[in-house]
Each structure stands twice: as C-alpha cells, then as structure tokens.
Design an enzyme around this catalytic site. Structure first.
Site, PDB file in Angstrom:
ATOM      1  N   GLY A  18       4.371   4.997   1.595  1.00 20.90           N
ATOM      2  CA  GLY A  18       4.945   4.282   2.731  1.00 20.90           C
ATOM      3  C   GLY A  18       4.177   4.694   3.966  1.00 20.90           C
ATOM      4  N   ASN A  41      -0.330  -2.057  11.647  1.00 16.35           N
ATOM      5  CA  ASN A  41      -0.077  -2.207  10.206  1.00 16.35           C
ATOM      6  C   ASN A  41       0.496  -3.577   9.854  1.00 16.35           C
ATOM      7  OD1 ASN A  41      -0.792  -0.103   8.384  1.00 16.35           O
ATOM      8  ND2 ASN A  41       0.644   1.265   9.391  1.00 16.35           N
ATOM      9  N   ASP A  52      -3.360   5.563   7.726  1.00 16.89           N
ATOM     10  CA  ASP A  52      -2.274   6.498   7.993  1.00 16.89           C
ATOM     11  C   ASP A  52      -2.820   7.912   8.171  1.00 16.89           C
ATOM     12  OD1 ASP A  52      -0.578   4.314   7.547  1.00 16.89           O
ATOM     13  OD2 ASP A  52      -0.410   4.792   5.413  1.00 16.89           O
ATOM     14  N   ASP A 108      -1.729   7.332  -2.022  1.00 15.87           N
ATOM     15  CA  ASP A 108      -1.656   6.978  -0.604  1.00 15.87           C
ATOM     16  C   ASP A 108      -1.762   8.183   0.316  1.00 15.87           C
ATOM     17  OD1 ASP A 108      -1.112   4.547  -1.786  1.00 15.87           O
ATOM     18  OD2 ASP A 108       0.474   4.022  -0.374  1.00 15.87           O
TER      19      ASP A 108
END
Length: 333
Positions: free
Chosen positions: A46, A177, A273, A309
C-alpha cells in the site's frame, strides 16, 4: 483511542502520520501470464504503508491509520507493519468488510501487471471517525496520497478531516499517486489540484503534473517547467519524479537535480514510495535539499532491486552500500 500512544520505534509518540489502504499482495513468482502460475507468494502492499516502513527503517517514528478486515489477511497487514516498527495501534478492524487484495504478475521480464480487488473493501470504508482526537495536530508531518480520496466518499472525507485537524506547525506531504482504475482524469484533476494547493511537499510524476496542471505549457514542457508550475499552486517543495531518469526538484524557488543510480531493476513497484520516504526522512532530520534528494534516490534504487513493494527499503546503515549497487564488482569485502 484518544490521546497519543507510544510508538514501537524509539519508545516515543509518532512523528509522522499517514493514512490509506494497505492490501494483501499476491505475486506470481515466475514470469508469464498469471493464469499459468502454479503458486503465489503472499505479502502486503500500500502506498502509504510503504512510506511508513521506509521512514521507520530510516529512524522516523511513524503511525499508519487504515482499515482491514477481521480476517487472516487483515491480521497479516497489521502484524507485518507492526513487525517493521510502524505504529498500527490506530488501525481499525472492520468486521463488515474484507481486506483488499492486490495481484501482481510479471508478464515479461520488463513489464509488471498489477490488478486490484478493492471495491467494498475495509480500506475503502475509512472514515473521519477513525482519526484519533488530536493525533494529526501533534505529529510533525502528515503524509497523504491521491489514492485515498479516490477510494470512496468517506475516505475522501477522512483526508479532508486530517487536513483540517492538523496543527499549524504540521508539514503536509502529498504524493499524487494517480490511479486511473479508481477514477477518471476529469474527476481526479480538480480534487488533486485542491490537495496540491494545501500541501507543503509534493511528489508527482510528469504525467501526474500534467493532469493537475491541465497541461498548460503543452506536451513539450520540461520536468523543471512542470515543477515550477506546480510550485506556483502553493507547495514550497515540489519533486517531479522521472523513474530511472532521476528527478528534479523546486524548493523555495530554486531548482535541483536528484542523482541517478545504475542498478538492475527487478521490481519497479514501490520505487516512488521509497523515494518519498527517503526525502521526508532527511527533511525531518533537518538535512539540506541535496541530502534529501540523495537519500531519496538511494532509497528508490534499493527498492527496485528486490521483489516486493517495500522489502528492499534500506536502513540508514545500508545507504553507504549504494556504491556497490552502482559498481561493476558489487561484492563487499
């Protein structure tokens, strides 16, 4: 949930607050169409929690607010983030909705496909009531993304509530984003522009910059021109990310370039990120702009060298190893 709770990293209250949806990530271990995969690796991912992990690894106490289902996937999300030192004591377990799902596959060695199954998820039910009283007013930095307001009306209201409740000394960071699967450009553009006008630090790709600006300078506008145009909307710090080509920044009207690192990219998802986490960690440490961009670029480079991620995000003591990633003989002796 009123009051400030202790953060697992360093035993103090959180310095950074971020909020959004974290999903369980299913990833095919091999290359090729997903339908031919015979197993899937299970992880989490996320945008906001990726940044939270990146910040904690760089020594910043960070809290994440989000909703997960009362299911094994939700327990995986909370347990993984807590294990990384992220404060999840404000996360909400929603018994009426499942944890969202993200499926990732490498169609070719150079192309990654990501599909989301998040309609009606617990994360999309984020509510202003989920914000603990006083928390957004007491942290040093509030980090938001353009993903959360696209999830639902209540999630959008939560972002607005966090902005309203922050104290005057709280820095607001925004990573645009943009996700076209969540909302069309015509709907997203005015909402994102409104957020840009109220943030202090902005991260955007060139395409996202054009979306917000309405492409006022034409398709030939340079990244630096886009940065200055975004800065004119309000943020004092604008970083235009360019992937493997580095980044440019406009900080208090002065232009800067981020370094470029030559690495073998394995998985590009999460690089932005990581970049944001590196920049923000140095900003909170009082470092100058060049140091912020250096750590941001290093964090992004580390992130793309492994699958996942956030798994490749560096600790501070690992940043010096970046010279190995750039070297032809990358062996530490």
């Amino acid at each position: 949930m009123d009051g400030i709770q202790m953060n697992a990293l360093g035993g103090g209250p959180p310095e950074v607050l971020t909020l959004g949806e974290t999903m369980v990530l299913l990833c095919a271990p091999g290359i090729g169409p997903l339908r031919h995969a015979r197993s899937l690796d299970v992880a989490i991912g996320g945008a906001e929690s990726n940044v939270a992990v990146g910040l904690t690894r760089l020594g910043v106490r960070t809290a994440w607010i989000g909703r997960v289902g009362d299911d094994e996937f939700g327990r995986l999300v909370r347990g993984t983030l807590a294990g990384e030192g992220v404060d999840v004591s404000y996360a909400v377990v929603d018994p009426a909705a499942p944890t969202g799902l993200m499926v990732k596959a490498r169609r070719t060695s150079a192309a990654t496909e990501v599909n989301y199954y998040r309609a009606g998820s617990a994360g999309s039910r984020l509510s202003p009531d989920d914000l603990p009283a006083g928390l957004a007013d007491k942290v040093r930095l509030l980090h938001l993304t353009g993903i959360t307001p696209a999830l639902s009306e209540s999630a959008y209201d939560t972002v607005e509530a966090a902005l309203v409740s922050r104290g005057g000394a709280v820095t607001v960071s925004l990573d645009l984003n943009y996700r076209q699967a969540l909302w069309p450009p015509a709907v997203a553009a005015p909402v994102l522009r409104g957020l840009v006008e109220r943030c202090d630090v902005l991260f955007a790709t060139e395409a996202e910059a054009r979306l917000v600006l309405g492409d006022p300078r034409g398709p030939g506008a340079s990244p630096l021109e886009l940065g200055y145009a975004l800065a004119a909307l309000g943020p004092s710090q604008v970083v235009v990310k360019r992937g493997a080509r580095g980044a440019v920044a406009v900080v208090d009207g002065v232009a800067y370039d981020a370094p470029v690192h030559r690495v073998d990219a394995v998985d590009p998802v999460g690089a932005g990120d990581a970049f944001a986490a590196g920049y923000l960690a140095e900003l909170l440490a009082g470092a100058d702009v060049l140091a912020r961009l250096a750590t941001a670029a290093a964090s992004g480079a580390f992130a793309v060298t492994v699958h996942g991620d956030w798994e490749g995000l560096p600790r501070r003591d690992e940043l010096a190893l970046l010279q190995l990633l750039d070297a032809d003989d990358a062996v530490a002796r």
